[in-house]
Design an enzyme around this catalytic site. Structure first.
Site, PDB file in Angstrom:
ATOM      1  N   MET A 162       0.875  -1.168   0.000  1.00  0.00           N
ATOM      2  CA  MET A 162       0.000   0.000   0.000  1.00  0.00           C
ATOM      3  C   MET A 162       0.914   1.220   0.000  1.00  0.00           C
ATOM      4  O   MET A 162       1.562   1.523   0.996  1.00  0.00           O
ATOM      5  CB  MET A 162      -0.905  -0.023   1.241  1.00  0.00           C
ATOM      6  CG  MET A 162      -1.879   1.113   1.313  1.00  0.00           C
ATOM      7  SD  MET A 162      -3.223   0.813   2.511  1.00  0.00           S
ATOM      8  CE  MET A 162      -2.327   0.524   4.029  1.00  0.00           C
ATOM      9  N   ARG A 290      -6.588  -1.864   9.473  1.00  0.00           N
ATOM     10  CA  ARG A 290      -6.668  -1.342  10.840  1.00  0.00           C
ATOM     11  C   ARG A 290      -7.160  -2.395  11.829  1.00  0.00           C
ATOM     12  O   ARG A 290      -6.686  -2.441  12.961  1.00  0.00           O
ATOM     13  CB  ARG A 290      -7.564  -0.097  10.861  1.00  0.00           C
ATOM     14  CG  ARG A 290      -6.863   1.111  10.283  1.00  0.00           C
ATOM     15  CD  ARG A 290      -7.760   2.322  10.106  1.00  0.00           C
ATOM     16  NE  ARG A 290      -6.961   3.448   9.632  1.00  0.00           N
ATOM     17  CZ  ARG A 290      -7.457   4.614   9.257  1.00  0.00           C
ATOM     18  NH1 ARG A 290      -8.777   4.812   9.289  1.00  0.00           N
ATOM     19  NH2 ARG A 290      -6.678   5.587   8.837  1.00  0.00           N
ATOM     20  N   TYR A 436       1.549   3.262  12.435  1.00  0.00           N
ATOM     21  CA  TYR A 436       1.150   3.000  11.050  1.00  0.00           C
ATOM     22  C   TYR A 436      -0.329   2.675  10.923  1.00  0.00           C
ATOM     23  O   TYR A 436      -1.023   2.451  11.901  1.00  0.00           O
ATOM     24  CB  TYR A 436       2.026   1.956  10.384  1.00  0.00           C
ATOM     25  CG  TYR A 436       2.125   0.558  10.956  1.00  0.00           C
ATOM     26  CD1 TYR A 436       1.143  -0.011  11.748  1.00  0.00           C
ATOM     27  CD2 TYR A 436       3.245  -0.221  10.660  1.00  0.00           C
ATOM     28  CE1 TYR A 436       1.257  -1.303  12.220  1.00  0.00           C
ATOM     29  CE2 TYR A 436       3.380  -1.526  11.132  1.00  0.00           C
ATOM     30  CZ  TYR A 436       2.379  -2.055  11.909  1.00  0.00           C
ATOM     31  OH  TYR A 436       2.497  -3.340  12.365  1.00  0.00           O
ATOM     32  N   GLU A 437      -0.792   2.709   9.680  1.00  0.00           N
ATOM     33  CA  GLU A 437      -2.221   2.576   9.336  1.00  0.00           C
ATOM     34  C   GLU A 437      -3.073   3.648  10.004  1.00  0.00           C
ATOM     35  O   GLU A 437      -4.208   3.410  10.392  1.00  0.00           O
ATOM     36  CB  GLU A 437      -2.750   1.178   9.687  1.00  0.00           C
ATOM     37  CG  GLU A 437      -1.995   0.043   9.057  1.00  0.00           C
ATOM     38  CD  GLU A 437      -1.882   0.150   7.549  1.00  0.00           C
ATOM     39  OE1 GLU A 437      -2.686   0.863   6.941  1.00  0.00           O
ATOM     40  OE2 GLU A 437      -0.970  -0.478   6.987  1.00  0.00           O
ATOM     41  N   GLY A 438      -2.506   4.838  10.135  1.00  0.00           N
ATOM     42  CA  GLY A 438      -3.185   5.939  10.797  1.00  0.00           C
ATOM     43  C   GLY A 438      -2.788   5.989  12.252  1.00  0.00           C
ATOM     44  O   GLY A 438      -3.066   5.061  13.006  1.00  0.00           O
TER      45      GLY A 438
END
Length: 575
Positions: A162, A290, A436-438
């Site tokens: 991603m 997430r 990571y991932e927000g």
């Protein structure tokens, strides 16, 4: 010691606490799913993780990935373990049969990836995005792209990345500068650079499918002008695409995973979804990721707890206060596990692991309900649960993974700070999950600002009422949980009203609000465990620790948010 999955404990939660099989087997997609099949998959997954995935973990951390001339060599044993992972059909557990998958419920995949992360976080990073890439391509890819790539991704034959982050644009995706220019043959030429790309280059699979967030020449500024393009390492004719790994990062942890700086030199790719609608397609991937990051947090905390618990039951230090332990015998010192301070650490982390599993596994079940239930109202409730609970799980479970692993390191004393025991690796590896991932701050803002306040708190209120109705108010514990659920409903209304007077307020209290939600969910989870789980002796210590050492934070966070709201509303009233 290597991590050892415990399928029997997971089955207790799935079968007894959540009633997984009756709920899922009622869905047409899982009509043949039964308890025996679930048990068989969990037992085989536990064996595979313990025997194949866990052993190369330490070497992965100590040796790490090596970079030379644009290529990455993974640590010893990683290629063999990943090949066994693919040959065993594990990547395709929940993918559709028509795509080469096994068509099993998402909750089994959730358990698998929790265990994989606990056993070998570095190796698990490689297939960690497969599920999200599969869902993204399945829902937004053209028929041609799906025919060419979907089954390869579903089965893990090809891995995926991603590609979002750029050096100047971290969480602010509106600043992405990577360009995509349309070509006469329908393809695109992608040019730009990305950083922090997990698995951007490696030797685990021949091909790597990059999903790249980019901007077309005439696209609007900001996030509304972003598109998503599939850019493979190898083109359909087998030639090498103009995709290059410039270097891998030297990181605090996750040494077994290559975190790459990538360069796209007019690389060939194909559009996924509609032009300028890349974020809509990408968020399918990110939302799946997430939940998996939340499961990473649970797994890493369990790995830390296993190490600390084993050490505490071997090491003897001083005399423990209180009654003489039966294990003392002729020894002049007691087991570390018998000291109250250590029992508090171990039981508190166990309380988080057990309670969070109930919430996370229910969320995975709701994914299947949202996809497959014939009742539109049931699908709507399931989608609401996933939307509201996923950011809570991601933030709270990863925060507890890092802080709880640090507490588990404390059990070892000085031995925990040296590499020999392996606990310090868990502390280092777990830290990135909060980023990571927000980042966790973004998760809190997503929850409160974008989801809870967007409908004035109606969705959150509906979810809390649903949980309330599942409990029996006649029982003391359930009544206490219902009181907290009611407090959270009232707090949500209070924040919504105060936010009208001060638009910055929800951003200031979002972290505290998320913690209130997680603690209320944990209270509900422990009420469910107390009502349904057999063998009360197994659950009594962590349940007591939850009520003594974890749940009091609820009142503290509740008070923080209430006082912040009062500080905003009071001047308005006096004026």
């Amino acid at each position: 010691m290597n991590y050892i999955p415990r399928p029997d404990e997971v089955r207790l939660i799935l079968d007894t606490v959540l009633g997984t099989v009756p709920r899922l087997s009622a869905l047409p997609a899982f009509a043949e799913f039964d308890q025996d099949l679930q048990a068989q998959v969990l037992d085989e997954a536990g064996r595979f993780v313990a025997e194949v995935v866990a052993p190369p973990n330490r070497g992965g951390d100590e040796i790490g990935c090596r970079f030379a001339d644009g290529s990455v060599v993974t640590p010893p044993g990683f290629r063999e373990a990943y090949r066994a992972f693919v040959d065993g059909g594990w990547p395709a557990l929940s993918a559709a049969p028509e795509d080469g998958g096994q068509g099993l419920p998402a909750v089994l995949e959730a358990v698998l990836f929790e265990w994989l992360s606990a056993a070998n976080h570095g190796l698990t990073m490689a297939p960690g995005l497969l599920h999200g890439a599969y869902e993204c391509l399945k829902h937004h890819g053209s028929d041609e792209l799906k025919q060419r790539y979907l089954s390869k991704i579903a089965t893990g034959e090809w891995l995926a990345t991603m590609c979002l982050t750029e050096a100047h644009a971290g969480s602010d995706l509106g600043q992405v500068r990577t360009r995509a220019a349309a070509q006469a043959d329908g393809s695109f030429r992608v040019a730009g650079g990305k950083i922090f790309i997990s698995g951007g280059e490696h030797d685990l699979t021949d091909n790597i499918v990059h999903l790249v967030l980019c901007r077309m020449p005439d696209a609007p500024a900001g996030p509304k002008g972003l598109s998503l393009v599939l850019v493979p390492k190898l083109l359909p004719d087998g030639s090498r695409n103009a995709v290059h790994c410039e270097r891998i990062e030297e990181k605090m942890g996750l040494h077994g995973s290559s975190t790459c700086v990538m360069r796209f030199d007019d690389a060939t790719g194909w559009l996924i979804g509609e032009p300028n609608r890349g974020l809509a397609a990408m968020f399918v991937m990110m939302n799946a990721a997430r939940l998996h990051v939340a499961l990473q947090g649970i797994g890493l905390l369990d790995a830390a707890w296993q190490k600390a618990d084993a050490y505490a039951h071997e090491r003897r230090q001083m005399r423990a206060p209180g009654p003489t332990p039966a294990s003392r015998g002729s020894e002049t010192a007691d087991l570390v596990a018998e000291h109250p301070a250590i029992r508090r650490i171990l039981d508190t982390q166990r309380a988080w692991i057990d309670g969070a599993r109930v919430i996370a596994y229910r969320t995975a079940m709701q994914l299947d309900v949202a996809r497959h239930d014939l009742d539109p109202k049931a699908r709507e409730r399931a989608q609401r649960w996933c939307a509201l609970v996923t950011p809570v799980l991601k933030a709270a479970c990863t925060q507890q993974a890092f802080h709880g692993a640090s507490e588990c390191l404390q059990v070892f004393g000085g031995h925990g700070y040296v590499r020999e025991w392996g606990i310090e690796q868990v502390v280092r590896d777990s830290r990135v999950t909060m980023i990571y991932e927000g980042t966790n701050e973004i998760q809190a803002i997503d929850l409160l600002v974008r989801k809870v306040l967007a409908d004035g708190g109606t969705g959150m209120s509906g979810l809390l009422i649903e949980l309330r109705d599942e409990l029996d108010a006649a029982r003391d514990i359930d009544a206490d949980v219902q009181r907290r659920l009611a407090q959270l409903r009232y707090l949500t209304t209070t924040v919504a009203m105060a936010s009208q007077a001060n638009a910055s307020l929800p951003f200031e209290v979002a972290d505290d609000y998320l913690r209130v939600v997680m603690l209320a969910l944990l209270a509900w989870a422990w009420a469910r465990i107390g009502r349904t789980a057999p063998d009360p002796a197994r659950w009594s210590a962590p349940e007591a620790a939850f009520r003594r050492w974890v749940l009091p934070e609820f009142e503290m966070r509740l008070g923080i948010v209430k006082r912040a709201c009062e500080a905003v509303v009071a001047p308005q009233v006096s004026a």
